[in-house]
Design an enzyme around this catalytic site. Structure first.
Site, mmCIF file in Angstrom:
data_model
loop_
_atom_site.group_PDB
_atom_site.id
_atom_site.type_symbol
_atom_site.label_atom_id
_atom_site.label_comp_id
_atom_site.label_asym_id
_atom_site.label_seq_id
_atom_site.Cartn_x
_atom_site.Cartn_y
_atom_site.Cartn_z
ATOM 1 N N HIS A 57 -4.327 -4.311 7.559
ATOM 2 C CA HIS A 57 -4.377 -3.229 8.560
ATOM 3 C C HIS A 57 -3.496 -3.562 9.748
ATOM 4 C CE1 HIS A 57 -5.703 0.592 10.021
ATOM 5 N NE2 HIS A 57 -6.386 0.728 8.913
ATOM 6 N N ASP A 58 -2.476 -2.752 9.929
ATOM 7 C CA ASP A 58 -1.549 -2.893 11.055
ATOM 8 C C ASP A 58 -0.770 -4.205 11.049
ATOM 9 O OD1 ASP A 58 -1.876 -0.390 12.197
ATOM 10 O OD2 ASP A 58 -3.684 -1.010 13.254
ATOM 11 N N GLU A 74 -8.567 0.466 -3.310
ATOM 12 C CA GLU A 74 -9.525 0.295 -2.226
ATOM 13 C C GLU A 74 -10.150 1.635 -1.881
ATOM 14 O OE1 GLU A 74 -6.890 -1.428 0.739
ATOM 15 O OE2 GLU A 74 -6.454 0.551 1.559
ATOM 16 N N ASN A 117 0.863 -1.186 0.000
ATOM 17 C CA ASN A 117 0.000 0.000 0.000
ATOM 18 C C ASN A 117 0.902 1.240 0.000
ATOM 19 O OD1 ASN A 117 -1.397 2.298 1.093
ATOM 20 N ND2 ASN A 117 -3.044 0.946 1.743
ATOM 21 N N HIS A 124 -5.276 3.782 -2.117
ATOM 22 C CA HIS A 124 -6.554 4.064 -1.446
ATOM 23 C C HIS A 124 -6.855 5.558 -1.592
ATOM 24 C CE1 HIS A 124 -9.190 3.074 2.320
ATOM 25 N NE2 HIS A 124 -9.702 4.098 1.673
ATOM 26 N N ARG A 171 5.457 18.351 0.831
ATOM 27 C CA ARG A 171 6.268 19.442 0.290
ATOM 28 C C ARG A 171 5.778 19.970 -1.052
ATOM 29 N NH1 ARG A 171 11.261 20.039 3.167
ATOM 30 N NH2 ARG A 171 11.942 21.503 1.594
ATOM 31 N N GLY A 209 0.844 -1.215 4.427
ATOM 32 C CA GLY A 209 1.356 0.112 4.118
ATOM 33 C C GLY A 209 2.148 0.722 5.252
ATOM 34 N N HIS A 216 -3.761 11.961 0.331
ATOM 35 C CA HIS A 216 -2.541 11.188 0.016
ATOM 36 C C HIS A 216 -2.586 10.755 -1.449
ATOM 37 C CE1 HIS A 216 -5.338 8.547 2.060
ATOM 38 N NE2 HIS A 216 -4.893 8.856 3.250
HETATM 39 N N1 PXP Z 1 -6.546 -2.548 3.991
HETATM 40 C C1 PXP Z 1 -7.371 -1.474 4.023
HETATM 41 C C2 PXP Z 1 -8.771 -1.647 3.585
HETATM 42 C C3 PXP Z 1 -6.892 -0.219 4.425
HETATM 43 O O1 PXP Z 1 -7.702 0.834 4.424
HETATM 44 C C4 PXP Z 1 -5.548 -0.082 4.795
HETATM 45 C C5 PXP Z 1 -5.010 1.253 5.195
HETATM 46 O O2 PXP Z 1 -5.226 2.196 4.208
HETATM 47 C C6 PXP Z 1 -4.722 -1.227 4.739
HETATM 48 C C7 PXP Z 1 -5.255 -2.444 4.345
HETATM 49 C C8 PXP Z 1 -3.277 -1.173 5.096
HETATM 50 O O3 PXP Z 1 -3.154 -0.899 6.458
HETATM 51 P P1 PXP Z 1 -1.735 -0.471 7.040
HETATM 52 O O4 PXP Z 1 -1.400 0.848 6.412
HETATM 53 O O5 PXP Z 1 -1.968 -0.395 8.507
HETATM 54 O O6 PXP Z 1 -0.767 -1.545 6.645
#
Ligand code: PXP
Length: 238
Positions: free
Chosen positions: A191-192, A71, A8, A44, A19, A214, A51
């Site tokens: 996510h995380d 996404e 991501n 995303h 910047r 990400g 971003h």
């Molecule tokens: N999946 C989804 C649906 C997300 O919105 C995000 C964060 O934008 C991620 C995965 C990736 O999460 P992270 O940035 O915590 O790795």
């Protein structure tokens, strides 16, 4: 089975936007991530374009030769964008426009009609579909009724609990993965996730097809470099 790593790249756009110029170069970062072995790129775009901008999502199409995953919340402009770009996959996320980051999965039962419409439209354009869900079995069953190809398990609760109790942290995800496998839904997760928790997550989840990562991946790259960090993820995802 190898789990695909989709990088991501929103954080790279955040850094660039700080910047106002083109440093770091988002497209080059996507090219290099793939060169270093990432099997996908995730973007995303959000309505405020703080971003990834809509134009970035369009420009990425010509440089992403692996799997391109877009996404976001399927509001009108997002739906138009995705249908024009025709990425490999669209992941539907119910994030409010002002949310710092995604903070919940869909209620697939309450929003069944809307999600079914969206899934049908994207699939008719040849785009694979995925729905972001909490690790709750009724939500997985609800996702199935929409005709979606995959679910993306929202892993924040796993990441929070993992350092204290890995078994408790992973239990609902294992139950949902087994159910998804039984009813024919592909499984993504995100996510995380990080180098600290990814190997355990992968080892416990049967049929994990793809992770999108990400925040941690970019933060880890500050210390170790993107090439080394991607190699470490690939090693843990094999
Ligand atoms: N999946 C989804 C649906 C997300 O919105 C995000 C964060 O934008 C991620 C995965 C990736 O999460 P992270 O940035 O915590 O790795």
């Amino acid at each position: 089975m190898m789990t695909k790593l989709s990088v991501n790249i929103n954080k790279i756009a955040t850094l660039r936007n700080a910047r106002g110029g083109n440093v770091p170069n988002l497209l080059q970062f996507a090219i290099d991530s793939q060169k270093f072995g990432a099997q996908g790129i995730t973007a995303h775009p959000r309505p405020d374009q703080r971003h990834i901008r809509y134009q970035d999502a369009i420009d990425l199409k010509s440089v992403v030769h692996t799997e391109y995953n877009i996404e976001g919340n399927p509001m009108d402009e997002f739906v138009r964008l995705v249908n024009d770009i025709k990425p490999t996959q669209v992941t539907l996320v119910p994030d409010a426009p002002d949310a710092l980051t995604s903070n919940a999965g869909w209620d697939t039962i309450k929003h069944c009609v809307f999600l079914t419409e969206m899934v049908t439209e994207f699939k008719s354009n040849g785009i694979r579909t995925s729905i972001f869900v909490d690790p709750v079995e009724s939500q997985i069953e609800g996702a199935k009724t929409t005709g979606v190809d995959r679910i993306e398990l929202y892993t924040e609760s796993f990441a929070q609990q993992f350092p204290h109790s890995p078994k408790t942290a992973i239990a609902p995800f294992v139950a949902c993965a087994k159910l998804a496998n039984n009813i024919g839904l592909g499984i993504n997760a995100g996510h995380d996730l990080s180098l600290k928790n990814i190997a355990f997550f992968k080892s416990q989840i049967p049929g994990l097809l793809e992770v999108s990562i990400g925040h941690a991946l970019i933060a880890e790259s500050i210390y170790s470099g993107i090439e080394n960090v991607i190699a470490s993820y690939l090693d843990k995802l094999r």
